[in-house]
Design a protein around this motif. Structure first.
Motif, PDB file in Angstrom:
ATOM      1  N   ARG A  40      -3.739   6.495   1.678  1.00 39.06           N
ATOM      2  CA  ARG A  40      -3.566   5.061   1.928  1.00 39.06           C
ATOM      3  C   ARG A  40      -4.052   4.255   0.738  1.00 39.06           C
ATOM      4  N   GLN A  41      -5.222   4.614   0.234  1.00 37.59           N
ATOM      5  CA  GLN A  41      -5.793   3.898  -0.909  1.00 37.59           C
ATOM      6  C   GLN A  41      -4.897   4.053  -2.139  1.00 37.59           C
ATOM      7  N   LYS A  42      -4.384   5.242  -2.353  1.00 47.41           N
ATOM      8  CA  LYS A  42      -3.510   5.487  -3.512  1.00 47.41           C
ATOM      9  C   LYS A  42      -2.236   4.649  -3.424  1.00 47.41           C
ATOM     10  N   LEU A  43      -1.630   4.599  -2.246  1.00 48.81           N
ATOM     11  CA  LEU A  43      -0.423   3.801  -2.049  1.00 48.81           C
ATOM     12  C   LEU A  43      -0.709   2.321  -2.309  1.00 48.81           C
ATOM     13  N   ASN A  44      -1.751   1.799  -1.705  1.00 50.40           N
ATOM     14  CA  ASN A  44      -2.090   0.388  -1.878  1.00 50.40           C
ATOM     15  C   ASN A  44      -2.444   0.063  -3.328  1.00 50.40           C
ATOM     16  N   ARG A  45      -3.184   0.949  -3.980  1.00 50.68           N
ATOM     17  CA  ARG A  45      -3.563   0.741  -5.385  1.00 50.68           C
ATOM     18  C   ARG A  45      -2.322   0.752  -6.275  1.00 50.68           C
ATOM     19  N   SER A  46      -1.403   1.656  -6.002  1.00 50.07           N
ATOM     20  CA  SER A  46      -0.170   1.749  -6.782  1.00 50.07           C
ATOM     21  C   SER A  46       0.638   0.459  -6.681  1.00 50.07           C
TER      22      SER A  46
ATOM     23  N   LYS B 144      -0.513  -2.510  -5.779  1.00 51.38           N
ATOM     24  CA  LYS B 144      -1.284  -3.604  -6.380  1.00 51.38           C
ATOM     25  C   LYS B 144      -1.157  -3.559  -7.898  1.00 51.38           C
ATOM     26  N   ASP B 145      -1.207  -2.346  -8.464  1.00 48.09           N
ATOM     27  CA  ASP B 145      -1.046  -2.208  -9.916  1.00 48.09           C
ATOM     28  C   ASP B 145       0.335  -2.692 -10.362  1.00 48.09           C
ATOM     29  N   LYS B 146       1.338  -2.411  -9.577  1.00 52.51           N
ATOM     30  CA  LYS B 146       2.716  -2.799  -9.916  1.00 52.51           C
ATOM     31  C   LYS B 146       2.935  -4.306  -9.770  1.00 52.51           C
ATOM     32  N   PHE B 147       2.465  -4.852  -8.639  1.00 49.89           N
ATOM     33  CA  PHE B 147       2.783  -6.232  -8.317  1.00 49.89           C
ATOM     34  C   PHE B 147       1.617  -7.204  -8.460  1.00 49.89           C
ATOM     35  N   GLY B 148       0.446  -6.697  -8.780  1.00 46.31           N
ATOM     36  CA  GLY B 148      -0.709  -7.573  -8.891  1.00 46.31           C
ATOM     37  C   GLY B 148      -1.122  -8.119  -7.548  1.00 46.31           C
ATOM     38  N   GLY B 149      -1.764  -9.252  -7.566  1.00 42.68           N
ATOM     39  CA  GLY B 149      -2.266  -9.838  -6.321  1.00 42.68           C
ATOM     40  C   GLY B 149      -1.239 -10.612  -5.523  1.00 42.68           C
ATOM     41  N   GLY B 150      -0.174 -11.095  -6.180  1.00 42.77           N
ATOM     42  CA  GLY B 150       0.782 -11.931  -5.483  1.00 42.77           C
ATOM     43  C   GLY B 150       2.129 -11.278  -5.316  1.00 42.77           C
ATOM     44  N   ARG B 151       2.914 -11.795  -4.393  1.00 43.03           N
ATOM     45  CA  ARG B 151       4.252 -11.258  -4.136  1.00 43.03           C
ATOM     46  C   ARG B 151       5.269 -11.725  -5.173  1.00 43.03           C
ATOM     47  N   ASP B 152       4.981 -12.804  -5.863  1.00 42.01           N
ATOM     48  CA  ASP B 152       5.977 -13.316  -6.787  1.00 42.01           C
ATOM     49  C   ASP B 152       5.838 -12.738  -8.197  1.00 42.01           C
TER      50      ASP B 152
END
Length: 117
Positions: free
Chosen positions: A99-105, A107-115
């Motif tokens: 779960r942590q790996k998926l979420n980190r991946s 977050k790394d790709k999209f940063g903090g925001g959806r845009d």
């Protein structure tokens, strides 16, 4: 190394004591405990010590409710798997790292925001 061996021996002793307590539960409670036991231990992580704590809490819950004559499904509800998932919510599980790996991946790709692009 010696500390690890002592911990493993202590955990094994604790596990056996818990299983003896579970064996002493009334028949219906024991049956449900055995089903839950198989389910929750499939999620154990590391050395399983976190799951020992959860298992002990389950046994205590069952012992207390059996002592007052409450039916086991009145304790767990009809959705026993849902009960287990909620009961284990704060227990470390092997799936946590995925779960942590998926979420980190993400977050790394999209940063903090959806845009973020």
């Amino acid at each position: 190394m010696m500390e690890l061996i002592k911990k493993l021996i202590g955990d094994k002793k604790e596990y056996k004591e818990q299983m003896a307590r579970a064996e002493a539960l009334p028949k219906d409670y024991r049956f449900v405990f055995e089903k839950i036991h198989g389910y929750i231990w499939s999620f154990a992580s590391g050395d399983g010590s976190d799951m020992l704590k959860t298992q002990n809490e389950l046994i205590e819950l069952f012992e207390a409710n059996a002592a007052v004559g409450k039916h086991v499904l009145d304790v767990t509800g009809e959705d026993v798997a849902g009960f287990c998932d909620e009961f284990m919510r704060d227990t470390r599980k092997w799936t946590d790292s995925y779960r942590q790996k998926l979420n980190r991946s993400l977050k790394d790709k999209f940063g903090g925001g959806r845009d973020s692009k």
